[in-house]
Design a protein around this motif. Sequence first.
Motif, mmCIF file in Angstrom:
data_model
loop_
_atom_site.group_PDB
_atom_site.id
_atom_site.type_symbol
_atom_site.label_atom_id
_atom_site.label_comp_id
_atom_site.label_asym_id
_atom_site.label_seq_id
_atom_site.Cartn_x
_atom_site.Cartn_y
_atom_site.Cartn_z
ATOM 1 N N CYS A 56 0.857 -1.196 0.000
ATOM 2 C CA CYS A 56 0.000 0.000 0.000
ATOM 3 C C CYS A 56 0.893 1.246 0.000
ATOM 4 C CB CYS A 56 -0.891 -0.015 1.239
ATOM 5 S SG CYS A 56 -1.947 1.440 1.381
ATOM 6 N N HIS A 58 0.443 4.073 1.234
ATOM 7 C CA HIS A 58 0.324 4.916 2.425
ATOM 8 C C HIS A 58 1.393 4.567 3.466
ATOM 9 C CE1 HIS A 58 -2.088 6.057 6.262
ATOM 10 N NE2 HIS A 58 -1.350 7.090 5.853
ATOM 11 N N ARG A 59 1.217 3.475 4.172
ATOM 12 C CA ARG A 59 2.204 3.057 5.173
ATOM 13 C C ARG A 59 2.725 1.656 4.870
ATOM 14 N NH1 ARG A 59 2.890 7.430 5.602
ATOM 15 N NH2 ARG A 59 2.642 8.891 7.338
ATOM 16 N N LEU A 60 2.669 1.314 3.592
ATOM 17 C CA LEU A 60 3.321 0.111 3.071
ATOM 18 C C LEU A 60 2.759 -1.201 3.644
ATOM 19 C CD1 LEU A 60 7.018 1.429 3.094
ATOM 20 C CD2 LEU A 60 5.177 1.988 1.515
ATOM 21 N N ALA A 61 1.496 -1.185 4.044
ATOM 22 C CA ALA A 61 0.866 -2.421 4.534
ATOM 23 C C ALA A 61 0.652 -3.387 3.357
ATOM 24 C CB ALA A 61 -0.473 -2.101 5.197
ATOM 25 N N CYS A 75 -7.510 -1.458 1.886
ATOM 26 C CA CYS A 75 -6.342 -1.776 2.718
ATOM 27 C C CYS A 75 -6.782 -2.014 4.160
ATOM 28 C CB CYS A 75 -5.326 -0.637 2.639
ATOM 29 S SG CYS A 75 -3.850 -0.945 3.643
ATOM 30 N N TYR A 77 -5.163 -1.520 6.851
ATOM 31 C CA TYR A 77 -4.563 -0.663 7.883
ATOM 32 C C TYR A 77 -5.396 0.604 8.114
ATOM 33 C CZ TYR A 77 -0.371 0.854 10.557
ATOM 34 O OH TYR A 77 0.516 1.233 11.539
ATOM 35 N N HIS A 78 -5.571 1.461 7.092
ATOM 36 C CA HIS A 78 -6.342 2.703 7.270
ATOM 37 C C HIS A 78 -7.507 2.815 6.309
ATOM 38 C CE1 HIS A 78 -2.052 3.332 8.312
ATOM 39 N NE2 HIS A 78 -2.562 3.836 9.435
ATOM 40 N N GLY A 79 -7.776 1.710 5.611
ATOM 41 C CA GLY A 79 -8.998 1.648 4.816
ATOM 42 C C GLY A 79 -8.998 2.343 3.472
ATOM 43 N N TRP A 80 -7.826 2.746 2.960
ATOM 44 C CA TRP A 80 -7.805 3.327 1.611
ATOM 45 C C TRP A 80 -8.353 2.284 0.632
ATOM 46 C CZ3 TRP A 80 -2.839 6.648 0.340
ATOM 47 C CH2 TRP A 80 -2.626 7.565 1.379
HETATM 48 S S1 FES Z 1 -1.197 1.474 4.982
HETATM 49 FE FE1 FES Z 1 -2.778 1.109 3.593
HETATM 50 S S2 FES Z 1 -4.247 2.555 4.125
HETATM 51 FE FE2 FES Z 1 -2.637 2.985 5.423
#
Ligand code: FES
Length: 337
Positions: A56, A58-61, A75, A77-80
């Motif tokens: 991802c 954003h924060r590489l999840a 995602c 982690y934060h739902g993007w």
């Molecule tokens: S790491 Fe994917 S939405 Fe934040």
Amino acid sequence: MARWFDNENPGLRNFWHPVARVADLDNSRPHAVRLLGVDYTLAQLDGHWALLPETCPHRLAPLTSGTIVGETLQCAYHGWKFDGSGSCVDIPALGSEATIPPTAHLETPAAIEERYGLIWVALDEPLHPIPAVPEWNDDAFGVAVIPAQVWQASAAQMADNFLDVAHFPFTHLGTIGDPEDLEVAPYEVTRDGWSFSSVHHHSSKVLGDATSGETEAFTTFHRTMTFRCDAPHHVRLHIDYGVDGDLVLLFFHQPIDVGHSALYSLALAENIADGRMTAADHIAFQSEVGREDRELLERLATKAVPLEVGVETHTRADRITVELRRLLADIDDLPTG
Ligand code: FES
Ligand SMILES: [Fe+2]
């Protein structure tokens, strides 16, 4: 320095690779796929399979931990949310008026397609089509789907083995190899763009006819084998047994990473369609033939094929696999980036 061709050659980005068998996938969740040493997420979004990066932006999840929500992959982690074209369409923390940063966009492959029950991907614009299989929609042939396998070998080494015409009486003594048929008659190889083909005549053992009540497990046949290799390293082998009908063996390879390749193999046989043999008979037999090859290939000292004359010793019996090395060298010569 000697040139070697392995599963992470950058030129492979310009060709089609199978990445999964559709029947093995659950379309309600994302799946992990590894191709040319890179991890991806495969998900069915809006009715189409999409290959997205595994990470991802954003924060590489890991996006394989995400969930399919409507026509998007969300995602964990934060739902993007991302659609099948890689566009980020929702950042929940920013509300409905969110401005999506351009760097939130995910890169997707140049082309993705379903064919022969497999999902095929070309990371960059493909230079050559997915291999043609004229017998695929021919009612005279029945299909046996051999379960996908991961071998500890490169796809080029596996294609090299499936094209090899001198190894049958040695590697395959337990199955197709005829111990009396050692010599390889002179043969031609014809190159045509990003493919080549070759025709061979020789004798082979085949599985006895299951319906005839034969007590011998094998009978020996004279067979004509027509090999075709399509770049980068897919092999189609059409075998004409004369009296016993035709068999088409397909060997499609997924270069996973330097040490691993997935093999998606299919057998199309006239004797399945006419009821003399079953798909299960073919699956069992081809799996055994494959086991004989795999045992040897996984013990080769490297996971790559040398592209320069002098590293190996070629003979006239090896013309077809020498042509494979020329094809691989042309892929290696493609401009990168
Ligand atoms: S790491 Fe994917 S939405 Fe934040
Ligand atoms: Fe073999």
